[in-house]
Scaffold this motif. Structure first.
Motif, mmCIF file in Angstrom:
data_model
loop_
_atom_site.group_PDB
_atom_site.id
_atom_site.type_symbol
_atom_site.label_atom_id
_atom_site.label_comp_id
_atom_site.label_asym_id
_atom_site.label_seq_id
_atom_site.Cartn_x
_atom_site.Cartn_y
_atom_site.Cartn_z
ATOM 1 N N ALA A 47 0.840 -1.198 0.000
ATOM 2 C CA ALA A 47 0.000 0.000 0.000
ATOM 3 C C ALA A 47 0.873 1.246 0.000
ATOM 4 O O ALA A 47 1.912 1.302 0.654
ATOM 5 N N GLY A 48 0.449 2.244 -0.759
ATOM 6 C CA GLY A 48 1.191 3.498 -0.807
ATOM 7 C C GLY A 48 0.847 4.316 -2.029
ATOM 8 O O GLY A 48 -0.054 3.972 -2.804
ATOM 9 N N VAL A 49 1.578 5.411 -2.221
ATOM 10 C CA VAL A 49 1.375 6.313 -3.355
ATOM 11 C C VAL A 49 2.471 6.043 -4.383
ATOM 12 O O VAL A 49 3.663 6.040 -4.060
ATOM 13 N N TYR A 50 2.063 5.813 -5.617
ATOM 14 C CA TYR A 50 2.985 5.446 -6.696
ATOM 15 C C TYR A 50 2.880 6.429 -7.857
ATOM 16 O O TYR A 50 1.846 7.065 -8.065
ATOM 17 N N ARG A 51 3.966 6.519 -8.595
ATOM 18 C CA ARG A 51 3.929 6.969 -9.978
ATOM 19 C C ARG A 51 4.311 5.762 -10.838
ATOM 20 O O ARG A 51 4.675 4.710 -10.324
ATOM 21 N N ALA A 52 4.247 5.939 -12.143
ATOM 22 C CA ALA A 52 4.469 4.809 -13.038
ATOM 23 C C ALA A 52 5.823 4.143 -12.811
ATOM 24 O O ALA A 52 5.921 2.910 -12.751
ATOM 25 N N LYS A 53 6.875 4.931 -12.664
ATOM 26 C CA LYS A 53 8.204 4.331 -12.573
ATOM 27 C C LYS A 53 8.368 3.530 -11.295
ATOM 28 O O LYS A 53 9.065 2.498 -11.279
ATOM 29 N N GLU A 54 7.722 3.966 -10.213
ATOM 30 C CA GLU A 54 7.804 3.215 -8.960
ATOM 31 C C GLU A 54 7.153 1.837 -9.108
ATOM 32 O O GLU A 54 7.617 0.857 -8.528
ATOM 33 N N VAL A 55 6.086 1.759 -9.886
ATOM 34 C CA VAL A 55 5.453 0.462 -10.139
ATOM 35 C C VAL A 55 6.416 -0.438 -10.930
ATOM 36 O O VAL A 55 6.557 -1.628 -10.633
ATOM 37 N N VAL A 56 7.081 0.126 -11.930
ATOM 38 C CA VAL A 56 8.031 -0.664 -12.733
ATOM 39 C C VAL A 56 9.160 -1.207 -11.852
ATOM 40 O O VAL A 56 9.609 -2.339 -12.038
ATOM 41 N N ILE A 57 9.604 -0.409 -10.890
ATOM 42 C CA ILE A 57 10.652 -0.869 -9.966
ATOM 43 C C ILE A 57 10.182 -2.098 -9.194
ATOM 44 O O ILE A 57 10.929 -3.077 -9.033
ATOM 45 N N GLU A 58 8.944 -2.062 -8.730
ATOM 46 C CA GLU A 58 8.411 -3.205 -7.986
ATOM 47 C C GLU A 58 8.184 -4.415 -8.891
ATOM 48 O O GLU A 58 8.356 -5.563 -8.470
ATOM 49 N N LEU A 59 7.792 -4.180 -10.137
ATOM 50 C CA LEU A 59 7.589 -5.282 -11.072
ATOM 51 C C LEU A 59 8.904 -5.962 -11.434
ATOM 52 O O LEU A 59 8.937 -7.165 -11.737
ATOM 53 N N ASP A 60 9.991 -5.224 -11.405
ATOM 54 C CA ASP A 60 11.284 -5.808 -11.761
ATOM 55 C C ASP A 60 11.672 -6.953 -10.834
ATOM 56 O O ASP A 60 12.411 -7.867 -11.235
ATOM 57 N N LYS A 61 11.154 -6.927 -9.616
ATOM 58 C CA LYS A 61 11.481 -8.003 -8.680
ATOM 59 C C LYS A 61 10.992 -9.349 -9.208
ATOM 60 O O LYS A 61 11.648 -10.382 -9.013
ATOM 61 N N MET A 62 9.840 -9.348 -9.881
ATOM 62 C CA MET A 62 9.358 -10.590 -10.490
ATOM 63 C C MET A 62 10.283 -11.035 -11.614
ATOM 64 O O MET A 62 10.579 -12.225 -11.766
ATOM 65 N N LEU A 63 10.741 -10.080 -12.427
ATOM 66 C CA LEU A 63 11.634 -10.424 -13.532
ATOM 67 C C LEU A 63 12.942 -11.005 -13.016
ATOM 68 O O LEU A 63 13.443 -12.022 -13.536
ATOM 69 N N GLU A 64 13.498 -10.408 -11.971
ATOM 70 C CA GLU A 64 14.757 -10.920 -11.423
ATOM 71 C C GLU A 64 14.569 -12.312 -10.826
ATOM 72 O O GLU A 64 15.456 -13.171 -10.924
ATOM 73 N N ALA A 65 13.413 -12.557 -10.215
ATOM 74 C CA ALA A 65 13.146 -13.888 -9.673
ATOM 75 C C ALA A 65 13.071 -14.923 -10.797
ATOM 76 O O ALA A 65 13.580 -16.044 -10.656
ATOM 77 N N MET A 66 12.451 -14.552 -11.917
ATOM 78 C CA MET A 66 12.384 -15.473 -13.056
ATOM 79 C C MET A 66 13.774 -15.791 -13.591
ATOM 80 O O MET A 66 14.075 -16.948 -13.927
ATOM 81 N N LEU A 67 14.610 -14.796 -13.681
ATOM 82 C CA LEU A 67 15.963 -15.011 -14.215
ATOM 83 C C LEU A 67 16.753 -15.955 -13.322
ATOM 84 O O LEU A 67 17.501 -16.819 -13.809
ATOM 85 N N VAL A 68 16.582 -15.807 -12.007
ATOM 86 C CA VAL A 68 17.260 -16.711 -11.074
ATOM 87 C C VAL A 68 16.737 -18.135 -11.256
ATOM 88 O O VAL A 68 17.511 -19.108 -11.306
ATOM 89 N N GLN A 69 15.417 -18.276 -11.368
ATOM 90 C CA GLN A 69 14.818 -19.612 -11.456
ATOM 91 C C GLN A 69 15.083 -20.286 -12.803
ATOM 92 O O GLN A 69 15.104 -21.515 -12.891
ATOM 93 N N LEU A 70 15.306 -19.486 -13.858
ATOM 94 C CA LEU A 70 15.648 -20.070 -15.159
ATOM 95 C C LEU A 70 17.084 -20.578 -15.192
ATOM 96 O O LEU A 70 17.442 -21.418 -16.021
ATOM 97 N N GLY A 71 17.918 -20.054 -14.322
ATOM 98 C CA GLY A 71 19.236 -20.623 -14.081
ATOM 99 C C GLY A 71 20.284 -20.310 -15.128
ATOM 100 O O GLY A 71 20.199 -19.334 -15.876
ATOM 101 N N GLU A 72 21.262 -21.195 -15.207
ATOM 102 C CA GLU A 72 22.476 -20.976 -15.979
ATOM 103 C C GLU A 72 22.253 -20.732 -17.462
ATOM 104 O O GLU A 72 22.925 -19.876 -18.053
ATOM 105 N N PRO A 73 21.335 -21.442 -18.140
ATOM 106 C CA PRO A 73 21.172 -21.180 -19.584
ATOM 107 C C PRO A 73 20.824 -19.730 -19.890
ATOM 108 O O PRO A 73 21.247 -19.193 -20.912
ATOM 109 N N VAL A 74 20.050 -19.104 -19.023
ATOM 110 C CA VAL A 74 19.688 -17.690 -19.218
ATOM 111 C C VAL A 74 20.760 -16.788 -18.629
ATOM 112 O O VAL A 74 21.076 -15.725 -19.173
ATOM 113 N N ASN A 75 21.316 -17.217 -17.478
ATOM 114 C CA ASN A 75 22.431 -16.502 -16.851
ATOM 115 C C ASN A 75 22.110 -15.027 -16.613
ATOM 116 O O ASN A 75 22.938 -14.142 -16.850
ATOM 117 N N GLY A 76 20.894 -14.768 -16.158
ATOM 118 C CA GLY A 76 20.531 -13.400 -15.790
ATOM 119 C C GLY A 76 20.240 -12.478 -16.947
ATOM 120 O O GLY A 76 20.043 -11.270 -16.741
#
Length: 472
Positions: A47-76
């Motif tokens: 909960a809080g006050v956002y602008r668009a870029k702040e939402v993108v920052i929070e969404l990036d956490k999902m992307l980084e988690a996917m890269l970790v879980q995809l492992g070595e072939p993707v390598n981040g």
């Protein structure tokens, strides 16, 4: 109280109490990662006050988690997943989530919203690439925590480009990755679509609350569905855009006028503070100001037109003005150095709130209804050759010019039964905008320079009959 001021070339528009929003941005009660009952990590916007870029920052956490879980072939390397996001946010192509390109909307509202979709989609993807390059989530949470992210994404599914399909469903992917990626894409689509009404979309602050039944921006889905149905059905009106914008910023308002105030600012048509010739007709703009004095608990106000139905508004004829011959056009009229500032003056009573656009000139003080001003701008014509200028002139039995101050001095909306009426503004944008709010919005043509070629096009612009007003 610090007054809010908006620059318009060398002029200003002033009103209300300026707000400092920056202190509220990024102050969240909690984290977007939180453990569920099975010791896995879940994701939700805190909960809080956002602008668009702040939402993108929070969404990036999902992307980084996917890269970790995809492992070595993707390598981040996020290239494939971000390329698929870009294709999803594009307005054409097989995986487009909002295929406005093939629709080629021609109405003013559709054209403006289509251009918005392109601008916003491109910038969101650019931010997503920039933010992920910093790998801040990896540094903050570490690979072990990111590897635990798992949840169910309740969505019909967004199509992917072939390379992303191969990666997400490959040997190191599977349903778990697909669920996260589907939510990642869907949240971006919701963010893009939520910001479509706002010309200055990057600046708009909006409040997110945590709901047990909604993840992230999914609380916007019902309002978004109505809005897109109107857009794609080519039935989008200014009022429906305002209604949607009110939902996006969680204003709490149910009825819609031409603009509104909410806890975090004021939203008005985007033309305010812009040159009338190039200003958007249907988009809105957020301003960091409380137009009506209010505390945080009761700041939401809808701005109403003085005349709900302009057709039924009282009208008064301009009179004949100063007669001129066809060869005497264009005439320069007065040069209005003043006014240099306009003020928005609220008039609030028990059940409705209107705003006045007020000017002080040597001839006196003049004001017009702000809503009617925007309505006049939406309905104006631009010179466009579409017929015989000589025949159009022959239909109208007089040519005359009027002082802008004379037009503004009338009560009601100014009109006439016949003739061509030229109104110079001396290049003063404030006077020009005021005139758009004073004239009955029919057969008003806005000129650029008033030369012979433009005048011939202007004569055949508009409805082609009845009185015509040419504003320069």
């Amino acid at each position: 109280m610090q007054e809010y001021q908006l620059a318009l070339k060398d002029k200003r528009i002033a009103w209300g109490k300026a707000l400092d929003i920056e202190a509220l941005i990024g102050k969240y009660r909690g984290d977007s990662f939180r453990q569920d009952v099975n010791a896995a990590l879940d994701w939700n916007l805190p909960a809080g006050v956002y602008r668009a870029k702040e939402v993108v920052i929070e969404l990036d956490k999902m992307l980084e988690a996917m890269l970790v879980q995809l492992g070595e072939p993707v390598n981040g390397d996020p290239t494939v997943l971000l390329d698929s996001l870009q294709a999803n946010l594009a307005i054409s192509g097989r995986v487009s989530s909002l295929p406005l390109g093939p629709l080629a909307l021609e109405d003013k509202a559709g054209v403006e919203i289509t251009a918005q979709a392109v601008r916003i989609g491109e910038q969101l993807v650019s931010w997503a690439r920039e933010i992920n390059a910093g790998k801040k989530a990896f540094a903050k949470y570490g690979p072990e925590a990111l590897g635990k992210l798992e949840f169910r994404s309740h969505c019909y599914g967004h199509p992917l480009i072939p390379e992303a399909v191969a990666q997400v469903w490959g040997p190191f992917g599977g349903p778990r990755i697909m669920q996260i990626y589907n939510e990642y894409l869907h949240q971006f689509v919701l963010l893009r679509d939520a910001l479509l009404p706002f010309a200055n979309w990057e600046e708009v602050p909006f409040e997110v609350k945590e709901y047990t039944e909604f993840k992230g921006l999914r609380f916007l889905e019902p309002a978004r569905e109505v809005f897109l149905t109107q857009l794609l059905g080519k039935k989008l009106t200014h009022k429906s855009i305002v209604q949607y914008a009110q939902s996006v910023v969680s204003s709490g308002l149910s009825k819609a006028g031409y603009g509104f105030q909410y806890r975090l600012g004021t939203v008005l048509p985007a033309g305010l503070g812009e040159p009338a010739r190039t200003a958007a007709h249907y988009l809105l703009k957020w301003h960091p100001v409380h137009t009506i004095a209010a505390d945080d608990e009761f700041a939401a106000v809808s701005f109403d037109y003085e005349y709900d139905d302009y057709y039924a508004a009282p009208r008064i004829e301009t009179g004949k003005g100063t007669p001129v011959s066809k060869d005497a056009f264009p005439v320069t009229g007065e040069h209005y150095d003043e006014p240099s500032i306009a003020r928005l003056l609220p008039n609030a009573d028990t059940d409705r709130t209107t705003l006045r656009f007020s000017l002080e000139m040597e001839e006196g003080e003049f004001s017009v209804d702000l809503g009617q001003l925007f309505r006049g701008h939406r309905f104006l014509y631009r010179p466009q050759r579409s017929g015989d200028a000589g025949a159009a002139l022959a239909k109208r039995n007089s040519l005359s010019w009027h002082l802008a101050a004379d037009i503004l001095s009338h009560s009601g909306l100014v009109t006439n039964t016949d003739g061509i009426h030229f109104i110079p503004t001396g290049g003063n944008e404030l006077v020009l905008w005021a005139l758009l709010g004073k004239q009955y919005p029919e057969n008003v043509v806005l000129l650029d320079k008033g030369d012979e070629e433009e005048l011939e096009a202007a004569y055949v612009s508009g409805k082609g009959f009845g009185a015509q007003f040419l504003v320069l």
